[in-house]
Design an enzyme around this catalytic site. Structure first.
Site, PDB file in Angstrom:
ATOM      1  N   HIS A  49       5.912  -0.816  -1.724  1.00  0.00           N
ATOM      2  CA  HIS A  49       5.540  -1.086  -0.331  1.00  0.00           C
ATOM      3  C   HIS A  49       5.551   0.218   0.456  1.00  0.00           C
ATOM      4  O   HIS A  49       6.564   0.905   0.500  1.00  0.00           O
ATOM      5  CB  HIS A  49       6.529  -2.084   0.291  1.00  0.00           C
ATOM      6  CG  HIS A  49       6.127  -2.570   1.641  1.00  0.00           C
ATOM      7  ND1 HIS A  49       5.309  -3.666   1.808  1.00  0.00           N
ATOM      8  CD2 HIS A  49       6.404  -2.098   2.874  1.00  0.00           C
ATOM      9  CE1 HIS A  49       5.118  -3.873   3.106  1.00  0.00           C
ATOM     10  NE2 HIS A  49       5.762  -2.923   3.770  1.00  0.00           N
ATOM     11  N   SER A  50       4.432   0.534   1.079  1.00  0.00           N
ATOM     12  CA  SER A  50       4.352   1.734   1.909  1.00  0.00           C
ATOM     13  C   SER A  50       4.797   1.403   3.332  1.00  0.00           C
ATOM     14  O   SER A  50       4.415   0.375   3.893  1.00  0.00           O
ATOM     15  CB  SER A  50       2.936   2.293   1.919  1.00  0.00           C
ATOM     16  OG  SER A  50       2.592   2.761   0.636  1.00  0.00           O
ATOM     17  N   ASP A 124      -7.487   6.270   2.306  1.00  0.00           N
ATOM     18  CA  ASP A 124      -6.149   5.984   1.781  1.00  0.00           C
ATOM     19  C   ASP A 124      -5.613   7.270   1.165  1.00  0.00           C
ATOM     20  O   ASP A 124      -6.172   7.774   0.192  1.00  0.00           O
ATOM     21  CB  ASP A 124      -6.213   4.865   0.746  1.00  0.00           C
ATOM     22  CG  ASP A 124      -4.849   4.315   0.361  1.00  0.00           C
ATOM     23  OD1 ASP A 124      -3.837   5.038   0.516  1.00  0.00           O
ATOM     24  OD2 ASP A 124      -4.797   3.165  -0.110  1.00  0.00           O
ATOM     25  N   ARG A 126      -2.382   7.677   0.073  1.00  0.00           N
ATOM     26  CA  ARG A 126      -1.100   7.418  -0.584  1.00  0.00           C
ATOM     27  C   ARG A 126      -1.114   7.888  -2.026  1.00  0.00           C
ATOM     28  O   ARG A 126      -2.164   8.039  -2.636  1.00  0.00           O
ATOM     29  CB  ARG A 126      -0.786   5.918  -0.545  1.00  0.00           C
ATOM     30  CG  ARG A 126      -0.503   5.420   0.849  1.00  0.00           C
ATOM     31  CD  ARG A 126      -0.273   3.946   0.877  1.00  0.00           C
ATOM     32  NE  ARG A 126      -1.503   3.237   0.566  1.00  0.00           N
ATOM     33  CZ  ARG A 126      -1.614   1.918   0.533  1.00  0.00           C
ATOM     34  NH1 ARG A 126      -0.566   1.157   0.777  1.00  0.00           N
ATOM     35  NH2 ARG A 126      -2.759   1.344   0.259  1.00  0.00           N
ATOM     36  N   LYS A 152      -2.976   0.863  -7.110  1.00  0.00           N
ATOM     37  CA  LYS A 152      -1.598   0.878  -7.609  1.00  0.00           C
ATOM     38  C   LYS A 152      -1.572   0.519  -9.094  1.00  0.00           C
ATOM     39  O   LYS A 152      -0.873   1.161  -9.879  1.00  0.00           O
ATOM     40  CB  LYS A 152      -0.718  -0.108  -6.838  1.00  0.00           C
ATOM     41  CG  LYS A 152      -0.384   0.325  -5.443  1.00  0.00           C
ATOM     42  CD  LYS A 152       0.495  -0.718  -4.764  1.00  0.00           C
ATOM     43  CE  LYS A 152       0.657  -0.402  -3.289  1.00  0.00           C
ATOM     44  NZ  LYS A 152       1.400  -1.449  -2.583  1.00  0.00           N
TER      45      LYS A 152
END
Length: 192
Positions: A49-50, A124, A126, A152
């Protein structure tokens, strides 16, 4: 590689966890909630979870982040074991300031992807190397990954993590986040 700093008991409204704090090469404190014994286990439920200050803390309805976080914690606590990896990657990795600037652009008609790109930022930004390191730190043999994000899945698989299955984390859209969720599905490939 990550470096372990501290751990303590963390009772929550959903059940008991151990909270671990690690640092990695980005020099941020990342939290990992562990329920039960995960060492060298298979099929461990894992939620990556970011961080989302506006959703997780303030209860913003512009996104489904808080609902995904709470749903995941509740699910993990109901299982024999599990892990929630809380990454300090606010605003899909663009930071709080740029996220709020993106909100302003969204208020003026842009979608969440367009708002980042208009600022010269990736849709994005991440990364999940910390999550891979955490799973390896606990010597977890395979995970049941709680996600809607195919990136992910791909990142973990490409970095040697065995995913037994995907557990969808589907939250019913509201009038405030429907456009956001539709954009994530249509432009970012999220499995909604």
């Amino acid at each position: 590689m990550i470096e372990f700093y501290a751990k303590a008991k963390l009772p929550t409204r959903f059940g008991s966890f151990q909270i671990y704090v690690f640092k990695n090469d980005d020099n941020k404190d990342h939290a990992v909630l562990v329920h039960g014994d995960v060492e060298e286990k298979e099929n461990v439920p894992v939620r990556i979870h970011s961080e989302c200050l506006t959703g997780d803390v303030f209860g913003s309805m512009r996104c489904d982040c808080r609902d995904q976080l709470l749903t995941s914690m509740k699910y993990i606590a109901s299982q024999e074991n599990g892990i929630l990896i809380y990454l300090r990657q606010e605003g899909r990795g663009i930071g709080l300031l740029n996220k709020i600037r993106a909100y302003n652009l969204e208020d003026n008609g842009k979608d969440t992807v367009e708002a980042n790109i208009e600022q010269g930022l990736p849709a994005d930004n991440r990364h999940y190397n910390f999550a891979v390191d955490v799973i390896k730190y606990f010597n977890i043999k395979s995970v049941d990954l709680m996600t809607n994000n195919p990136e992910k899945i791909n990142y973990l698989t490409e970095n040697g993590i065995k995913i037994s299955k995907r557990i969808p984390v589907i939250i019913a859209p509201t009038e405030f986040d429907k456009f956001y969720l539709d954009t994530k599905k249509e432009k970012m490939g999220h499995l909604l």
